[in-house]
Design a protein around this motif. Sequence first.
Motif, PDB file in Angstrom:
ATOM      1  N   ALA A  67       3.974   9.337   4.573  1.00 50.32           N
ATOM      2  CA  ALA A  67       4.592   9.386   5.903  1.00 50.32           C
ATOM      3  C   ALA A  67       3.682   8.734   6.940  1.00 50.32           C
ATOM      4  O   ALA A  67       4.142   7.997   7.826  1.00 50.32           O
ATOM      5  CB  ALA A  67       4.899  10.826   6.291  1.00 50.32           C
ATOM      6  N   PHE A  68       2.382   8.988   6.842  1.00 50.67           N
ATOM      7  CA  PHE A  68       1.402   8.391   7.760  1.00 50.67           C
ATOM      8  C   PHE A  68       1.363   6.872   7.584  1.00 50.67           C
ATOM      9  O   PHE A  68       1.358   6.114   8.559  1.00 50.67           O
ATOM     10  CB  PHE A  68       0.025   8.996   7.491  1.00 50.67           C
ATOM     11  N   LEU A  69       1.360   6.427   6.339  1.00 48.22           N
ATOM     12  CA  LEU A  69       1.288   4.996   6.067  1.00 48.22           C
ATOM     13  C   LEU A  69       2.551   4.273   6.523  1.00 48.22           C
ATOM     14  O   LEU A  69       2.483   3.134   6.987  1.00 48.22           O
ATOM     15  CB  LEU A  69       1.056   4.760   4.569  1.00 48.22           C
ATOM     16  N   ARG A  70       3.694   4.918   6.393  1.00 46.82           N
ATOM     17  CA  ARG A  70       4.941   4.284   6.823  1.00 46.82           C
ATOM     18  C   ARG A  70       4.945   4.018   8.323  1.00 46.82           C
ATOM     19  O   ARG A  70       5.506   3.022   8.784  1.00 46.82           O
ATOM     20  CB  ARG A  70       6.133   5.166   6.441  1.00 46.82           C
ATOM     21  N   LYS A  71       4.307   4.892   9.093  1.00 47.10           N
ATOM     22  CA  LYS A  71       4.238   4.672  10.544  1.00 47.10           C
ATOM     23  C   LYS A  71       3.486   3.386  10.864  1.00 47.10           C
ATOM     24  O   LYS A  71       3.770   2.722  11.861  1.00 47.10           O
ATOM     25  CB  LYS A  71       3.558   5.861  11.222  1.00 47.10           C
ATOM     26  N   SER A  72       2.522   3.045  10.012  1.00 43.56           N
ATOM     27  CA  SER A  72       1.729   1.838  10.266  1.00 43.56           C
ATOM     28  C   SER A  72       2.577   0.580  10.148  1.00 43.56           C
ATOM     29  O   SER A  72       2.221  -0.472  10.693  1.00 43.56           O
ATOM     30  CB  SER A  72       0.548   1.766   9.293  1.00 43.56           C
ATOM     31  N   HIS A  81       0.843  -1.202   0.000  1.00 44.19           N
ATOM     32  CA  HIS A  81       0.000   0.000   0.000  1.00 44.19           C
ATOM     33  C   HIS A  81       0.879   1.253   0.000  1.00 44.19           C
ATOM     34  O   HIS A  81       0.660   2.178  -0.779  1.00 44.19           O
ATOM     35  CB  HIS A  81      -0.908  -0.024   1.243  1.00 44.19           C
ATOM     36  N   VAL A  82       1.866   1.277   0.878  1.00 43.17           N
ATOM     37  CA  VAL A  82       2.783   2.420   0.952  1.00 43.17           C
ATOM     38  C   VAL A  82       3.442   2.664  -0.398  1.00 43.17           C
ATOM     39  O   VAL A  82       3.479   3.794  -0.903  1.00 43.17           O
ATOM     40  CB  VAL A  82       3.862   2.191   2.030  1.00 43.17           C
ATOM     41  N   LYS A  83       3.964   1.599  -1.000  1.00 43.15           N
ATOM     42  CA  LYS A  83       4.696   1.754  -2.259  1.00 43.15           C
ATOM     43  C   LYS A  83       3.778   2.178  -3.409  1.00 43.15           C
ATOM     44  O   LYS A  83       4.183   2.945  -4.286  1.00 43.15           O
ATOM     45  CB  LYS A  83       5.426   0.458  -2.619  1.00 43.15           C
ATOM     46  N   THR A  84       2.530   1.700  -3.393  1.00 48.47           N
ATOM     47  CA  THR A  84       1.587   2.104  -4.431  1.00 48.47           C
ATOM     48  C   THR A  84       1.246   3.577  -4.309  1.00 48.47           C
ATOM     49  O   THR A  84       1.231   4.317  -5.303  1.00 48.47           O
ATOM     50  CB  THR A  84       0.307   1.248  -4.357  1.00 48.47           C
TER      51      THR A  84
END
Length: 275
Positions: free
Chosen positions: A253-258, A232-235
Amino acid sequence: MSKDDPGIITALASDTSYGGYLALDVLLAAQRPRSQHHDEMLFIIQHQTAELWMKLMIHELAAATEHVKADNLPPCFKILARVKQIQRQLFEQWGVLETLTPSEYLEFRDVLGPASGLQSFQFRAIEFLLGNKNPRRLELYKHDERIRGFLEKLLNAPSLYDEYLRHLGRRGMPVPKERIERDWAQPYEPHPGVVKVFKAIYDDPKTHWDAYDMCEKLVDVEENFQLWRFRHVKTVERVIGFKRGTGGTDGVAFLRKSLEVVLFPELIDVRTHLG
């Protein structure tokens, strides 16, 4: 030229046909693009398909949790093997969305308004079922009391992992009391005592075979959950770069924290202590 099979049934009513059984009139009418751009259909179907897979995943995880509560682990193995395959479908379908270029997405992104995957109540339900509890996320559903009530019930109930630890405690294993009787709405905190319980299981799998198998099935689910999030992050990174998300988040940045979230921490920690 071959003839049609004479046994094919053609005397069908709308409620007895394939389309009627699957409610295809409803399902195929649920795509309502807000723009004239060709690629918005892809975007809608991608997310609707994901929601259907998530509905099945919730169905399966809820069933697995009930089996654990009943101290019946074997049915969970088939269920969690299916969950793993559902997760595989969710992972692979990002590849379809990645055919959407940044230029194409910008043609219709504005019609989304504040709508965002962050608001997916089914994804939230999966997080709660797997133990990633965050009471603040209920604020996203103030506009829908039915959904909020559904999620609040899951928030305040033991997760699949919680129920597994309670099951082990009922088997006489020394699971720390503060991990099997606590405020279920709060995020799970790892405990060295739980690592010791898992070490006993992994040191003697023949004696604890069903518990051992359950541990590995949970590790499968966690690994695939993290792989899905990474894809998801990479997409998102590929399609919008570092723009803010439509739901108001910091986007990538928000998704990477997940990716830092660990669902079943002691099942990873125990590996350091084996051997």
